[in-house]
Design a protein around this motif. Sequence first.
Motif, short mmCIF file in Angstrom:
data_model
loop_
_atom_site.label_atom_id
_atom_site.label_comp_id
_atom_site.label_asym_id
_atom_site.label_seq_id
_atom_site.Cartn_x
_atom_site.Cartn_y
_atom_site.Cartn_z
N THR A 46 0.51 -1.14 -0.09
CA THR A 46 -0.43 -0.17 0.31
C THR A 46 0.98 1.04 0.11
OG1 THR A 46 -1.04 -1.04 1.09
CG2 THR A 46 -1.80 1.34 1.37
N LEU A 47 0.45 2.05 -0.88
CA LEU A 47 1.13 3.44 -0.87
C LEU A 47 0.00 4.80 -0.26
CD1 LEU A 47 3.13 3.77 -4.92
CD2 LEU A 47 3.61 3.21 -2.06
N VAL A 48 0.26 5.27 0.67
CA VAL A 48 0.08 6.25 1.56
C VAL A 48 0.51 7.44 0.89
CG1 VAL A 48 -1.45 7.19 3.85
CG2 VAL A 48 -1.20 4.76 3.51
N HIS A 49 -0.41 8.94 0.11
CA HIS A 49 0.66 9.97 -0.20
C HIS A 49 -0.61 10.67 0.46
CE1 HIS A 49 1.21 13.52 -3.04
NE2 HIS A 49 2.31 12.91 -2.50
N GLY A 50 -1.99 10.39 0.95
CA GLY A 50 -2.22 11.80 1.78
C GLY A 50 -2.06 12.01 3.35
N ILE A 51 -2.68 13.12 3.82
CA ILE A 51 -2.20 13.10 5.24
C ILE A 51 -3.35 13.13 6.06
CG2 ILE A 51 -1.91 15.38 6.10
CD1 ILE A 51 -0.08 17.01 4.09
N ALA A 52 -3.12 12.37 7.36
CA ALA A 52 -4.15 11.99 7.90
C ALA A 52 -4.75 13.43 7.95
CB ALA A 52 -3.49 11.32 9.49
N HIS A 53 -6.83 13.03 8.73
CA HIS A 53 -7.60 14.13 9.04
C HIS A 53 -7.27 14.75 8.18
CE1 HIS A 53 -6.73 12.25 13.26
NE2 HIS A 53 -5.26 12.54 13.16
N GLU A 54 -6.91 15.27 6.95
CA GLU A 54 -7.53 15.40 5.74
C GLU A 54 -7.60 14.95 4.74
OE1 GLU A 54 -3.71 18.38 5.56
OE2 GLU A 54 -3.87 19.38 7.32
N SER A 55 -7.37 13.94 4.68
CA SER A 55 -7.78 12.73 3.19
C SER A 55 -8.18 11.72 4.44
CB SER A 55 -6.34 12.67 2.62
OG SER A 55 -6.39 11.91 1.92
N ILE A 77 3.06 -1.18 4.19
CA ILE A 77 2.10 0.13 4.06
C ILE A 77 3.71 1.45 4.04
CG2 ILE A 77 0.91 2.33 4.49
CD1 ILE A 77 -0.15 -0.11 6.51
N TYR A 78 3.23 1.98 2.79
CA TYR A 78 4.82 2.52 2.56
C TYR A 78 4.07 4.18 2.72
CZ TYR A 78 8.34 4.54 0.16
OH TYR A 78 9.46 6.01 -0.22
N PHE A 79 4.38 5.06 3.58
CA PHE A 79 4.05 6.45 3.83
C PHE A 79 5.43 7.14 2.41
CE2 PHE A 79 2.42 4.45 7.47
CZ PHE A 79 1.14 4.95 7.27
N TYR A 80 4.71 7.85 1.38
CA TYR A 80 5.40 9.21 0.86
C TYR A 80 5.10 10.15 0.95
CZ TYR A 80 3.04 8.50 -2.90
OH TYR A 80 1.93 7.84 -3.81
N GLY A 81 5.81 11.09 0.37
CA GLY A 81 5.55 12.52 0.20
C GLY A 81 4.34 13.64 1.66
N PRO A 82 3.68 14.01 1.52
CA PRO A 82 3.28 14.33 2.56
C PRO A 82 2.34 13.61 3.07
CG PRO A 82 2.11 14.58 0.60
CD PRO A 82 2.85 14.57 0.14
N GLY A 83 2.18 11.99 2.62
CA GLY A 83 1.56 10.99 4.13
C GLY A 83 2.50 10.22 4.64
N SER A 84 4.19 10.92 4.75
CA SER A 84 4.97 10.82 5.79
C SER A 84 4.65 11.44 6.71
CB SER A 84 6.52 11.04 5.08
OG SER A 84 6.47 12.25 4.72
N LEU A 85 3.91 13.00 7.13
CA LEU A 85 3.98 13.33 8.36
C LEU A 85 2.82 12.51 9.35
CD1 LEU A 85 2.46 16.82 6.32
CD2 LEU A 85 4.90 16.53 7.86
N ASN A 86 2.31 11.66 8.66
CA ASN A 86 1.46 10.45 9.36
C ASN A 86 2.44 9.75 10.38
OD1 ASN A 86 -1.13 11.28 7.91
ND2 ASN A 86 -1.05 9.52 6.42
N CYS A 87 3.04 9.59 10.02
CA CYS A 87 3.98 9.00 10.85
C CYS A 87 4.53 9.17 11.80
CB CYS A 87 5.33 8.09 9.77
SG CYS A 87 4.65 7.05 8.58
N LEU A 88 4.70 11.06 11.74
CA LEU A 88 4.75 11.83 12.25
C LEU A 88 4.99 11.43 14.02
CD1 LEU A 88 5.65 15.49 10.99
CD2 LEU A 88 7.12 13.69 11.19
#
Length: 91
Positions: A46-55, A77-88
Amino acid sequence: MADLTDLEKQSLEEIPHPSMPEGSSIYGGTKVFPDYQAENGETYFTLVHGIAHESSVSFVAILQATRALRKGFESAIYFYGPGSLNCLATR
């Protein structure tokens, strides 16, 4: 709370409430798509590019990865781009 008028009562009684017993399926029992199960070594990626709570797409991607686990797939699950903000840690 105010009493209902005759017109309001009539409106409520026009369409019966479609309540069903607990545990009933509202979709019927016909399966249209096959129930895929994983074979040994199959992985769901799975690729996750969206930001949590906004997508909502991010949330759906996580739900799909969870469903793949239940079907026997190894799930990644691979978080990339703005989706990496989900992992903060602060999210």
